[in-house]
Each structure stands twice: as structure tokens, then as C-alpha cells.
Design a protein around this motif. Structure first.
Motif, PDB file in Angstrom:
ATOM      1  N   SER A 210       0.818  -1.226   0.137  1.00  0.00           N
ATOM      2  CA  SER A 210       0.147   0.075   0.129  1.00  0.00           C
ATOM      3  C   SER A 210       0.851   1.092   0.041  1.00  0.00           C
ATOM      4  CB  SER A 210      -0.845  -0.209   1.116  1.00  0.00           C
ATOM      5  OG  SER A 210      -1.549   1.300   1.418  1.00  0.00           O
ATOM      6  N   ASP A 211       1.786   1.401   0.895  1.00  0.00           N
ATOM      7  CA  ASP A 211       2.994   2.509   0.890  1.00  0.00           C
ATOM      8  C   ASP A 211       3.513   2.967  -0.446  1.00  0.00           C
ATOM      9  OD1 ASP A 211       1.965   2.775   3.726  1.00  0.00           O
ATOM     10  OD2 ASP A 211       4.104   1.825   4.268  1.00  0.00           O
ATOM     11  N   LEU A 212       3.863   1.582  -0.962  1.00  0.00           N
ATOM     12  CA  LEU A 212       4.446   1.756  -2.366  1.00  0.00           C
ATOM     13  C   LEU A 212       3.619   2.246  -3.610  1.00  0.00           C
ATOM     14  CD1 LEU A 212       6.794   1.278  -4.558  1.00  0.00           C
ATOM     15  CD2 LEU A 212       6.136  -1.112  -4.558  1.00  0.00           C
ATOM     16  N   LEU A 213       2.456   1.682  -3.443  1.00  0.00           N
ATOM     17  CA  LEU A 213       1.169   2.556  -4.435  1.00  0.00           C
ATOM     18  C   LEU A 213       1.107   3.825  -4.102  1.00  0.00           C
ATOM     19  CD1 LEU A 213      -1.598  -0.741  -4.188  1.00  0.00           C
ATOM     20  CD2 LEU A 213      -0.313   0.094  -6.099  1.00  0.00           C
ATOM     21  N   LEU A 214       0.860   4.380  -2.934  1.00  0.00           N
ATOM     22  CA  LEU A 214       0.593   5.776  -2.586  1.00  0.00           C
ATOM     23  C   LEU A 214       1.940   6.419  -3.242  1.00  0.00           C
ATOM     24  CD1 LEU A 214      -0.861   5.485   0.818  1.00  0.00           C
ATOM     25  CD2 LEU A 214      -1.882   6.010  -1.368  1.00  0.00           C
ATOM     26  N   ARG A 215       3.215   6.010  -3.165  1.00  0.00           N
ATOM     27  CA  ARG A 215       4.323   6.887  -3.436  1.00  0.00           C
ATOM     28  C   ARG A 215       4.198   6.774  -4.999  1.00  0.00           C
ATOM     29  NH1 ARG A 215       6.805   3.839   0.580  1.00  0.00           N
ATOM     30  NH2 ARG A 215       8.008   2.602  -1.092  1.00  0.00           N
ATOM     31  N   LEU A 216       4.046   5.701  -5.710  1.00  0.00           N
ATOM     32  CA  LEU A 216       3.876   5.543  -7.320  1.00  0.00           C
ATOM     33  C   LEU A 216       2.800   6.495  -7.637  1.00  0.00           C
ATOM     34  CD1 LEU A 216       4.364   1.629  -7.735  1.00  0.00           C
ATOM     35  CD2 LEU A 216       6.038   3.563  -8.334  1.00  0.00           C
TER      36      LEU A 216
ATOM     37  N   ASP B 179       5.877  11.939  -0.667  1.00  0.00           N
ATOM     38  CA  ASP B 179       5.153  11.779   0.578  1.00  0.00           C
ATOM     39  C   ASP B 179       3.884  12.437   0.751  1.00  0.00           C
ATOM     40  OD1 ASP B 179       5.970  14.185   0.657  1.00  0.00           O
ATOM     41  OD2 ASP B 179       6.959  14.211   2.529  1.00  0.00           O
ATOM     42  N   TYR B 180       3.236  12.735  -0.488  1.00  0.00           N
ATOM     43  CA  TYR B 180       2.080  13.806  -0.434  1.00  0.00           C
ATOM     44  C   TYR B 180       0.920  13.009   0.149  1.00  0.00           C
ATOM     45  CZ  TYR B 180      -1.908  16.190  -2.110  1.00  0.00           C
ATOM     46  OH  TYR B 180      -3.240  16.825  -2.207  1.00  0.00           O
TER      47      TYR B 180
ATOM     48  N   ALA C  63       1.762   9.224  -6.209  1.00  0.00           N
ATOM     49  CA  ALA C  63       2.260  10.778  -6.052  1.00  0.00           C
ATOM     50  C   ALA C  63       2.985  11.064  -7.358  1.00  0.00           C
ATOM     51  CB  ALA C  63       2.915  10.760  -4.747  1.00  0.00           C
ATOM     52  N   ALA C  64       3.860   9.991  -7.453  1.00  0.00           N
ATOM     53  CA  ALA C  64       4.925  10.511  -8.827  1.00  0.00           C
ATOM     54  C   ALA C  64       3.947  10.677 -10.021  1.00  0.00           C
ATOM     55  CB  ALA C  64       5.931   9.339  -8.741  1.00  0.00           C
ATOM     56  N   ALA C  65       3.001   9.626 -10.422  1.00  0.00           N
ATOM     57  CA  ALA C  65       2.208   9.784 -11.459  1.00  0.00           C
ATOM     58  C   ALA C  65       1.449  10.955 -11.657  1.00  0.00           C
ATOM     59  CB  ALA C  65       1.438   8.596 -11.610  1.00  0.00           C
TER      60      ALA C  65
ATOM     61  N   TYR D 103      -9.684  15.230   5.056  1.00  0.00           N
ATOM     62  CA  TYR D 103     -10.439  16.260   4.268  1.00  0.00           C
ATOM     63  C   TYR D 103     -10.077  15.696   2.719  1.00  0.00           C
ATOM     64  CZ  TYR D 103     -12.939  20.318   2.574  1.00  0.00           C
ATOM     65  OH  TYR D 103     -13.828  21.312   1.834  1.00  0.00           O
ATOM     66  N   ILE D 104     -10.821  15.278   2.148  1.00  0.00           N
ATOM     67  CA  ILE D 104     -10.485  14.694   0.676  1.00  0.00           C
ATOM     68  C   ILE D 104     -11.176  15.624  -0.344  1.00  0.00           C
ATOM     69  CG2 ILE D 104     -10.354  12.628  -0.793  1.00  0.00           C
ATOM     70  CD1 ILE D 104      -8.986  12.316   1.785  1.00  0.00           C
ATOM     71  N   GLU D 105     -10.326  15.974  -1.220  1.00  0.00           N
ATOM     72  CA  GLU D 105     -11.024  17.151  -2.230  1.00  0.00           C
ATOM     73  C   GLU D 105     -10.070  16.936  -3.328  1.00  0.00           C
ATOM     74  OE1 GLU D 105     -10.577  21.290  -1.276  1.00  0.00           O
ATOM     75  OE2 GLU D 105      -8.690  20.613  -0.536  1.00  0.00           O
ATOM     76  N   PRO D 106     -10.507  17.324  -4.652  1.00  0.00           N
ATOM     77  CA  PRO D 106      -9.571  16.953  -6.032  1.00  0.00           C
ATOM     78  C   PRO D 106      -8.340  17.809  -5.775  1.00  0.00           C
ATOM     79  CG  PRO D 106     -12.030  17.482  -6.482  1.00  0.00           C
ATOM     80  CD  PRO D 106     -11.958  17.629  -4.971  1.00  0.00           C
ATOM     81  N   ILE D 107      -7.282  17.140  -6.291  1.00  0.00           N
ATOM     82  CA  ILE D 107      -5.973  17.278  -6.021  1.00  0.00           C
ATOM     83  C   ILE D 107      -5.422  18.587  -7.200  1.00  0.00           C
ATOM     84  CG2 ILE D 107      -3.504  16.709  -6.418  1.00  0.00           C
ATOM     85  CD1 ILE D 107      -4.423  13.850  -5.476  1.00  0.00           C
ATOM     86  N   ALA D 108      -4.907  19.635  -6.853  1.00  0.00           N
ATOM     87  CA  ALA D 108      -4.888  20.660  -7.697  1.00  0.00           C
ATOM     88  C   ALA D 108      -3.969  20.240  -9.085  1.00  0.00           C
ATOM     89  CB  ALA D 108      -3.773  21.677  -7.033  1.00  0.00           C
ATOM     90  N   THR D 109      -3.294  19.003  -9.046  1.00  0.00           N
ATOM     91  CA  THR D 109      -2.686  18.765 -10.573  1.00  0.00           C
ATOM     92  C   THR D 109      -3.556  17.953 -11.190  1.00  0.00           C
ATOM     93  OG1 THR D 109      -1.925  16.681  -9.098  1.00  0.00           O
ATOM     94  CG2 THR D 109      -0.251  18.620  -9.564  1.00  0.00           C
TER      95      THR D 109
END
Length: 246
Positions: free
Chosen positions: A71-77, A87-88, A79-81, A212-218
């Protein structure tokens, strides 16, 4: 083993019997009948009732630790994508993330009173972040709904996981990554699959309830403006669980 909090699926972990959950009701199937599945759910890094054998607890904790790393790896990948810092997502999952390990047993259908329209697990999207699924490589199970409306079986494979994006992933990415509509259909009566049971291990990952979950700026642009209302992660999960419990 037949421990249950008595509060419905997802309330506090433990055993939930057949007839407790109708997951299709969380999508657009308000009249969905209960699913043909029983579960044992571990929460909070495997804090089970004392009645479980030590062997099961040890194995569950080891599996939890290993899949948490995935799971941690998926979140880091991710974030990069999404052009974010590695660490977002870390703060969203800090403290007390809403992770859960679900041991799902689908019984053989011979002699089972399934009821009209019953599925092993009804059509739904997952509620939170990424779901990391191990399914029996010898028994077909999960189907995904394609853009053209077809239901497509998800191939099974040795030493592999199936990863679903859940509702909060779709919200975060402003629809760029879709929350996958999927189901586990009832095998055809008289088929070999209907005469055998099936086991899957489902690791649900989710941010802490206060996130608090909202659409990410990118993921927002003039061509793709923000299309989702913000939610509190815990509120969204609770609404889904309340809809699914019979």
C-alpha cells in the motif's frame, strides 16, 4: 470463530455471517438481496477477539504488515504519477488509517438457499483508497464492468494481486482514475464452480477518518475543472457501510 460485534459488517471487525451485507445497495441497486459471503474482518493492525487461535492471529499480522508495504508503495507511485511529492499522501494515512483485512469465504452453492438475484458479492465500487486483493488462482471470481457495459472476468494468476481504485482515489484525481465497478457473480447452477467454495483476502486501505478529501490541484485544469464535492473520509465510509448492512 463465530464472533460478531452484532453491529453489522465493518462496524468493529470480527465475524459477519451470511445475510448481513448487501453491497449492491451502495451503488444503484437499492433492492439488492444479501450477498452469498461470510467474512472475518481484522482492523487496527489485527486486534482480534481473544477467541481466535494464535496461529491465525500471527499469520494475519504478518500478512497485514507485508501488504501495508505494498500500500505504501502504491501511494508513492501514485504521487509520482500525479506530479506530487513522494510523501504527498503520508499525512492522510498517518495516525489511525482506516485499513482493514477481510477474509471472505464464498460457500459452494449446492444446497444453499441463494434467493432470486443473489450474487456472491453484488456490483459495487470500493469505498476508500486502493484495495489490494488476493484471489484464489484456481477459481475465477471478480468481474469488472467495462466502459461499453460488458462484465469482464479478471484473470487469476499465481503470486499476483488485483488492485482496485476506490471512491476516494477517483475524488482525489478528479475522475482521472476511476473507482472500479466490480462484482463476484453467482456461478451457473450445476457448474463445477458452483460445487466449490472460494476464499479471497481483501486489504482495504483508507485515510484516517478525519481526512478532508478534495480534488488534487494537479488534476484540475480549464479543460477538467473540479467536479467533485469534498468529503470527510470517515463520513463517506460510514454512509457506504450503512447502505450495505441489511
Amino acid at each position: 470463530m463465530r464472533y460478531s460485534s452484532g453491529l453489522g459488517y465493518g462496524a468493529a471487525g470480527g465475524y459477519t455471517p451470511y445475510g448481513v451485507e448487501a453491497v449492491g445497495r451502495t451503488h444503484d441497486e437499492g433492492g439488492a438481496v444479501p450477498d452469498l459471503v461470510e467474512n472475518f474482518v481484522f482492523q487496527k493492525e489485527v486486534q482480534p477477539p481473544d477467541i481466535l487461535p494464535d496461529l491465525i492471529v500471527r499469520e494475519a499480522r504478518a500478512y497485514w504488515g507485508a501488504v501495508s508495504g505494498v500500500s505504501d508503495l502504491l501511494l508513492r507511485l501514485s504521487a509520482a504519477a500525479l506530479d506530487l511529492t513522494d510523501d504527498y499522501f503520508a499525512d492522510y494515512y498517518s495516525g489511525d488509517p482506516a485499513n482493514a483485512l477481510r477474509l471472505a469465504h464464498y460457500p459452494k452453492l449446492a444446497g444453499l438457499d441463494a434467493g432470486a438475484g443473489a450474487e456472491r458479492y453484488g456490483a459495487h465500487t470500493d469505498y476508500q483508497g486502493f484495495t489490494i486483493l488476493w484471489q484464489d488462482p484456481e477459481r475465477q471470481g471478480v468481474e469488472v464492468k467495462m466502459a461499453d457495459g460488458r462484465w469482464e472476468p479478471v484473470a487469476t494468476a499465481e503470486d499476483a494481486f488485483v488492485v482496485n481504485a476506490g471512491d476516494l482515489i477517483e475524488l482525489w484525481t478528479n475522475g482521472r482514475w476511476k473507482s472500479t465497478l466490480h462484482r463476484v457473480p453467482q456461478p451457473a447452477p450445476g457448474s463445477a464452480a458452483s460445487a466449490t467454495s472460494r476464499l479471497s483476502l481483501v486489504f482495504f486501505t483508507g485515510p484516517n477518518h478525519s481526512a478532508y478529501i478534495e480534488p488534487i490541484a494537479t488534476c484540475i485544469s480549464e479543460e477538467n475543472p473540479s467536479r467533485y464535492e469534498p468529503v470527510l473520509a470517515g463520513d463517506h465510509l460510514l454512509r457506504k457501510l450503512q447502505a450495505s448492512n441489511t
